[in-house]
Design a protein around this motif. Structure first.
Motif, mmCIF file in Angstrom:
data_model
loop_
_atom_site.group_PDB
_atom_site.id
_atom_site.type_symbol
_atom_site.label_atom_id
_atom_site.label_comp_id
_atom_site.label_asym_id
_atom_site.label_seq_id
_atom_site.Cartn_x
_atom_site.Cartn_y
_atom_site.Cartn_z
ATOM 1 N N PHE A 44 -8.748 -41.469 19.202
ATOM 2 C CA PHE A 44 -8.817 -42.824 19.765
ATOM 3 C C PHE A 44 -9.811 -42.890 20.918
ATOM 4 C CE2 PHE A 44 -6.696 -45.718 22.995
ATOM 5 C CZ PHE A 44 -7.192 -46.898 22.461
ATOM 6 N N HIS A 45 -9.700 -41.965 21.857
ATOM 7 C CA HIS A 45 -10.525 -41.959 23.061
ATOM 8 C C HIS A 45 -12.011 -41.854 22.715
ATOM 9 C CE1 HIS A 45 -11.522 -41.404 27.236
ATOM 10 N NE2 HIS A 45 -11.925 -40.154 27.075
ATOM 11 N N HIS A 46 -12.324 -41.026 21.745
ATOM 12 C CA HIS A 46 -13.720 -40.862 21.329
ATOM 13 C C HIS A 46 -14.286 -42.181 20.814
ATOM 14 C CE1 HIS A 46 -17.314 -38.999 19.596
ATOM 15 N NE2 HIS A 46 -17.071 -39.693 18.510
ATOM 16 N N GLN A 47 -13.505 -42.913 20.031
ATOM 17 C CA GLN A 47 -13.954 -44.211 19.521
ATOM 18 C C GLN A 47 -14.213 -45.195 20.654
ATOM 19 O OE1 GLN A 47 -11.804 -45.876 15.917
ATOM 20 N NE2 GLN A 47 -10.423 -44.226 16.515
ATOM 21 N N VAL A 48 -13.301 -45.226 21.627
ATOM 22 C CA VAL A 48 -13.438 -46.172 22.742
ATOM 23 C C VAL A 48 -14.677 -45.856 23.570
ATOM 24 C CG1 VAL A 48 -12.401 -46.946 24.910
ATOM 25 C CG2 VAL A 48 -10.977 -46.691 22.869
ATOM 26 N N VAL A 49 -14.876 -44.597 23.902
ATOM 27 C CA VAL A 49 -16.043 -44.199 24.696
ATOM 28 C C VAL A 49 -17.329 -44.535 23.956
ATOM 29 C CG1 VAL A 49 -17.276 -42.240 25.695
ATOM 30 C CG2 VAL A 49 -14.796 -42.420 25.966
ATOM 31 N N GLU A 50 -17.356 -44.274 22.654
ATOM 32 C CA GLU A 50 -18.541 -44.582 21.853
ATOM 33 C C GLU A 50 -18.780 -46.091 21.802
ATOM 34 O OE1 GLU A 50 -21.908 -44.173 19.526
ATOM 35 O OE2 GLU A 50 -20.787 -42.657 20.671
ATOM 36 N N PHE A 51 -17.711 -46.867 21.638
ATOM 37 C CA PHE A 51 -17.854 -48.324 21.613
ATOM 38 C C PHE A 51 -18.425 -48.833 22.930
ATOM 39 C CE2 PHE A 51 -16.425 -52.523 22.771
ATOM 40 C CZ PHE A 51 -16.763 -53.282 21.662
ATOM 41 N N LEU A 52 -17.869 -48.375 24.057
ATOM 42 C CA LEU A 52 -18.322 -48.844 25.365
ATOM 43 C C LEU A 52 -19.772 -48.456 25.626
ATOM 44 C CD1 LEU A 52 -15.145 -48.046 27.494
ATOM 45 C CD2 LEU A 52 -15.890 -50.291 26.672
ATOM 46 N N THR A 53 -20.163 -47.283 25.176
ATOM 47 C CA THR A 53 -21.548 -46.843 25.330
ATOM 48 C C THR A 53 -22.494 -47.776 24.578
ATOM 49 O OG1 THR A 53 -20.887 -44.525 25.574
ATOM 50 C CG2 THR A 53 -23.168 -44.946 24.941
ATOM 51 N N GLN A 54 -22.131 -48.093 23.323
ATOM 52 C CA GLN A 54 -22.960 -48.988 22.524
ATOM 53 C C GLN A 54 -22.944 -50.411 23.075
ATOM 54 O OE1 GLN A 54 -25.062 -48.025 20.106
ATOM 55 N NE2 GLN A 54 -24.391 -45.939 20.631
ATOM 56 N N TYR A 55 -21.789 -50.832 23.581
ATOM 57 C CA TYR A 55 -21.672 -52.181 24.145
ATOM 58 C C TYR A 55 -22.581 -52.349 25.335
ATOM 59 C CZ TYR A 55 -19.357 -56.518 25.574
ATOM 60 O OH TYR A 55 -19.088 -57.830 25.907
ATOM 61 N N ASN A 56 -22.669 -51.332 26.155
ATOM 62 C CA ASN A 56 -23.559 -51.380 27.314
ATOM 63 C C ASN A 56 -25.024 -51.455 26.909
ATOM 64 O OD1 ASN A 56 -22.504 -51.600 29.890
ATOM 65 N ND2 ASN A 56 -21.821 -49.483 29.967
ATOM 66 N N LYS A 57 -25.348 -50.868 25.776
ATOM 67 C CA LYS A 57 -26.739 -50.848 25.313
ATOM 68 C C LYS A 57 -27.170 -52.187 24.710
ATOM 69 C CE LYS A 57 -26.984 -45.891 24.212
ATOM 70 N NZ LYS A 57 -27.143 -44.902 23.115
ATOM 71 N N THR A 58 -26.198 -52.926 24.190
ATOM 72 C CA THR A 58 -26.544 -54.110 23.397
ATOM 73 C C THR A 58 -26.198 -55.436 24.051
ATOM 74 O OG1 THR A 58 -24.429 -53.943 22.208
ATOM 75 C CG2 THR A 58 -26.330 -52.850 21.221
ATOM 76 N N THR A 59 -25.605 -55.413 25.244
ATOM 77 C CA THR A 59 -25.224 -56.665 25.898
ATOM 78 C C THR A 59 -25.807 -56.729 27.300
ATOM 79 O OG1 THR A 59 -23.143 -55.735 26.739
ATOM 80 C CG2 THR A 59 -23.085 -56.876 24.615
ATOM 81 N N GLU A 60 -25.942 -57.932 27.792
ATOM 82 C CA GLU A 60 -26.420 -58.169 29.157
ATOM 83 C C GLU A 60 -25.227 -58.507 30.046
ATOM 84 O OE1 GLU A 60 -29.454 -57.695 30.215
ATOM 85 O OE2 GLU A 60 -30.147 -57.172 28.203
ATOM 86 N N PRO A 61 -25.334 -58.224 31.369
ATOM 87 C CA PRO A 61 -24.236 -58.577 32.289
ATOM 88 C C PRO A 61 -23.945 -60.073 32.259
ATOM 89 C CG PRO A 61 -25.861 -57.162 33.363
ATOM 90 C CD PRO A 61 -26.456 -57.562 32.053
#
Length: 207
Positions: free
Chosen positions: A190-207
Motif C-alpha cells: 500500500f505504502h509504495h503505491q501511495v508514495v509513487e502516486f504522490l511523486t507523480q502527482y507532484n510532477k503533473t500538477t501545479e500548486p
C-alpha cells in the motif's frame, strides 16, 4: 502554497477511516500536498468486505465525476498469508481491481488499493509500541495472530467505533511508516503505491 489533493476512501470499518486519512495527511504533507478526503464512502459505520466490493464501482464513478484525483479502496484478507509470494493477498488485490470494472481500466492512475493481512488491527499493532499499548512485535509476526486477539490489545473491552477511531488515529499520528513497511508486507504494498502516486502527482500538477 500546498497542492490540493481531493480523494475518496472506500474501506471496511471505523479504524480504516481513522488510520488511512491520518497516514495520508502525514505522507502528503512531506510532499507539499494537502490531502482532503471527500464525504463519499462509509465513514461512521462498519461496511464490511462485501459492501466495499459491491459499492466500490458506483462510488468511484461519482468520485471521478467530481474530479477526485485519488480513490483508495481497501479490504481485509481475513486470514494469514505466510508464503513468500503472498498468493492470497495478490488474489484479493485482483478482486478489488475486478470490482472496480471499467473505472480502473480507464483511470488506473487514480486508484490505490490495499488488502490488510489479516486486518487493519495487524497494521495498528505493529506500531502500537509507539503509543505504549504493546511491546514491539517482530517483523511479519502478527499475521499469525487472530484479529480478535489484537483488538483486545488495542481497544481493551471497548470494541466500538469511537475507541477504534481514537486508537487508530493516535497510532497513525505517531507511526514510523518506513518501519511499518518493513514489519508488514501488505502495508509495504500500500505504502509504495501511495508514495509513487504522490511523486507523480507532484510532477503533473501545479500548486
Amino acid at each position: 502554497m500546498k497542492k490540493r489533493l481531493d480523494y475518496t476512501l472506500i474501506a471496511e470499518g471505523y479504524a480504516e477511516y481513522a488510520f488511512v486519512p491520518t497516514y495520508l495527511k502525514l505522507v502528503a504533507d512531506q510532499s507539499g500536498i494537502q490531502a482532503v478526503r471527500s464525504k463519499l464512502g462509509f465513514k461512521g459505520r462498519d461496511a464490511g468486505k462485501s459492501k466495499v466490493l459491491q459499492e466500490a464501482d458506483p462510488i468511484s464513478t461519482v468520485a471521478i465525476l467530481q474530479n477526485h484525483q485519488l480513490i483508495i479502496v481497501g479490504i481485509d484478507l481475513d486470514g494469514a498469508d505466510h508464503e513468500v509470494e503472498q498468493p492470497r493477498h495478490t488474489a484479493e488485490c485482483q478482486t478489488i481491481v475486478a470490482a472496480l470494472g471499467k473505472n480502473y481500466k480507464i483511470y488506473p492512475d487514480r486508484f490505490v488499493y490495499f488488502v490488510t493481512v489479516q486486518a487493519i488491527e495487524q497494521w495498528l499493532a505493529y506500531q502500537a509500541h509507539k503509543v505504549g499499548l504493546a511491546q514491539k512485535f517482530p517483523v511479519n509476526s502478527l499475521e499469525s495472530k487472530q484479529q480478535s486477539e489484537l483488538k483486545k490489545i488495542l481497544y481493551g473491552q471497548k470494541d466500538n467505533g469511537f475507541t477504534m477511531d481514537r486508537v487508530a488515529e493516535n497510532i497513525a499520528s505517531s507511526a514510523d511508516f518506513e518501519e511499518l513497511s518493513r514489519q508488514s508486507r501488505s502495508f509495504k504494498h500500500f505504502h509504495h503505491q501511495v508514495v509513487e502516486f504522490l511523486t507523480q502527482y507532484n510532477k503533473t500538477t501545479e500548486p
